[in-house]
Motif scaffolding. Structure first.
Motif, mmCIF file in Angstrom:
data_model
loop_
_atom_site.group_PDB
_atom_site.id
_atom_site.type_symbol
_atom_site.label_atom_id
_atom_site.label_comp_id
_atom_site.label_asym_id
_atom_site.label_seq_id
_atom_site.Cartn_x
_atom_site.Cartn_y
_atom_site.Cartn_z
ATOM 1 N N UNK A 1 0.818 -1.218 0.000
ATOM 2 C CA UNK A 1 0.000 0.000 0.000
ATOM 3 C C UNK A 1 0.851 1.266 0.000
ATOM 4 N N UNK A 2 2.084 1.151 0.436
ATOM 5 C CA UNK A 2 2.972 2.312 0.504
ATOM 6 C C UNK A 2 3.561 2.642 -0.867
ATOM 7 N N UNK A 3 3.511 1.723 -1.802
ATOM 8 C CA UNK A 3 4.134 1.920 -3.112
ATOM 9 C C UNK A 3 3.276 2.832 -3.978
ATOM 10 N N UNK A 4 3.381 4.114 -3.657
ATOM 11 C CA UNK A 4 2.631 5.161 -4.359
ATOM 12 C C UNK A 4 3.560 6.336 -4.619
ATOM 13 N N UNK A 5 3.212 7.148 -5.611
ATOM 14 C CA UNK A 5 4.078 8.266 -5.975
ATOM 15 C C UNK A 5 4.215 9.290 -4.853
ATOM 16 N N UNK A 6 3.131 9.589 -4.132
ATOM 17 C CA UNK A 6 3.233 10.595 -3.076
ATOM 18 C C UNK A 6 4.117 10.107 -1.922
ATOM 19 N N UNK A 7 4.051 8.818 -1.606
ATOM 20 C CA UNK A 7 4.917 8.289 -0.554
ATOM 21 C C UNK A 7 6.345 8.094 -1.057
ATOM 22 N N UNK A 8 6.516 7.857 -2.358
ATOM 23 C CA UNK A 8 7.856 7.855 -2.943
ATOM 24 C C UNK A 8 8.501 9.219 -2.740
ATOM 25 N N UNK A 9 7.751 10.283 -2.972
ATOM 26 C CA UNK A 9 8.277 11.638 -2.782
ATOM 27 C C UNK A 9 8.697 11.835 -1.331
ATOM 28 N N UNK B 1 -4.898 8.643 -3.255
ATOM 29 C CA UNK B 1 -3.532 9.108 -3.434
ATOM 30 C C UNK B 1 -3.546 10.617 -3.649
ATOM 31 N N UNK B 2 -2.557 11.293 -3.071
ATOM 32 C CA UNK B 2 -2.410 12.720 -3.307
ATOM 33 C C UNK B 2 -2.190 12.941 -4.795
ATOM 34 N N UNK B 3 -2.986 13.781 -5.434
ATOM 35 C CA UNK B 3 -2.842 13.963 -6.878
ATOM 36 C C UNK B 3 -1.503 14.608 -7.240
ATOM 37 N N UNK B 4 -1.028 14.254 -8.419
ATOM 38 C CA UNK B 4 0.204 14.857 -8.933
ATOM 39 C C UNK B 4 -0.155 16.111 -9.716
ATOM 40 N N UNK B 5 0.720 17.103 -9.747
ATOM 41 C CA UNK B 5 1.970 17.151 -9.021
ATOM 42 C C UNK B 5 1.723 17.236 -7.513
ATOM 43 N N UNK B 6 2.654 16.686 -6.770
ATOM 44 C CA UNK B 6 2.497 16.564 -5.324
ATOM 45 C C UNK B 6 3.500 17.470 -4.628
ATOM 46 N N UNK C 1 0.858 5.656 12.901
ATOM 47 C CA UNK C 1 1.656 6.431 11.952
ATOM 48 C C UNK C 1 1.497 5.915 10.529
ATOM 49 N N UNK C 2 1.400 4.610 10.386
ATOM 50 C CA UNK C 2 1.200 4.021 9.054
ATOM 51 C C UNK C 2 -0.086 4.572 8.439
ATOM 52 N N UNK C 3 -1.175 4.531 9.180
ATOM 53 C CA UNK C 3 -2.469 5.000 8.687
ATOM 54 C C UNK C 3 -2.425 6.495 8.388
ATOM 55 N N UNK C 4 -1.810 7.245 9.275
ATOM 56 C CA UNK C 4 -1.700 8.690 9.056
ATOM 57 C C UNK C 4 -0.908 8.996 7.796
ATOM 58 N N UNK C 5 0.208 8.277 7.588
ATOM 59 C CA UNK C 5 1.046 8.523 6.406
ATOM 60 C C UNK C 5 0.326 8.149 5.121
ATOM 61 N N UNK C 6 -0.493 7.098 5.154
ATOM 62 C CA UNK C 6 -1.267 6.744 3.964
ATOM 63 C C UNK C 6 -2.282 7.832 3.631
ATOM 64 N N UNK C 7 -2.867 8.442 4.645
ATOM 65 C CA UNK C 7 -3.851 9.501 4.414
ATOM 66 C C UNK C 7 -3.194 10.800 3.972
ATOM 67 N N UNK C 8 -2.028 11.093 4.577
ATOM 68 C CA UNK C 8 -1.339 12.345 4.276
ATOM 69 C C UNK C 8 0.158 12.149 4.484
#
Length: 193
Positions: free
Chosen positions: A57-65, A163-168, A93-100
């Motif tokens: 679930x963490x493998x997303x562009x916003x979390x990559x950033x 997911x936070x929309x790009x550009x992020x 923290x995991x849940x919070x980071x996924x949300x924001x």
């Protein structure tokens, strides 16, 4: 084994590892192996299924950033280690980071990295990432090329957050790591423009 039991085991390992940030990866991995070797191999395999699903679930562009900013860059392996590191911070923290993902700017380890008091690789937890495999090997004496897969589908209780929309633009993390933000914009303008 279900998702809640998986989180209970992770939280127990996190508590056992203690609050210090030095060698978090080694302490988390050792604590998780101890927790898991108290279970039957089939339960450890099922734990591994949930553990991997949480990491994916963490493998997303916003979390990559976020990972790029915190860890002075990020590749495929680093993102995998970072995903385990987020799981290792515990469910809250995991849940919070996924949300924001920008909420990580408030985490004490990340703030310590920005201040130079904590090693920048603190959340790159490769040993923790492979702790279920090591536990299975300890229990069975067998070598596995990868995790033993129980072949049962994994259903996580919460739907994946949007997911936070790009550009992020992760303003909090960018303020903590301004040099990394410049480097990120140079390498990945499509992500941050």
């Amino acid at each position: 084994m279900d998702e809640n039991r998986c989180w209970e085991i992770i939280e127990a390992a996190r508590d056992e590892a203690g609050p210090a940030w030095d060698d978090l990866d080694g302490r988390l991995a050792a604590a998780l192996v101890r927790q898991l070797t108290a279970l039957a191999p089939e339960q450890v395999a099922r734990f591994g299924d949930y553990f991997r699903a949480l990491q994916l679930r963490v493998h997303r562009e916003d979390l990559f950033i976020a990972a790029f900013l915190i860890h002075h860059g990020c590749g495929d392996d680093s993102l995998g280690d970072f995903s385990a590191g987020l799981v290792g911070l515990g469910r809250d923290w995991y849940t919070r980071a996924l949300k924001d993902p920008d909420c990580l700017a408030e985490h004490p380890a990340v703030r310590g990295v920005a201040a130079g008091r904590v090693d920048f690789s603190v959340l790159l937890t490769e040993r923790f990432r492979y702790a279920p495999l090591r536990a299975l090997q300890a229990l069975t004496g067998e070598e596995y090329d990868g995790y033993y897969d129980s072949t049962e589908p994994v259903y996580l209780s919460d739907p994946p957050p949007s997911v936070t929309p790009l550009p992020c633009r992760l303003a909090g993390l960018a303020a903590l790591f301004p040099q990394q933000q410049v480097y990120l914009r140079q390498l990945y303008p499509q992500l941050t423009a």
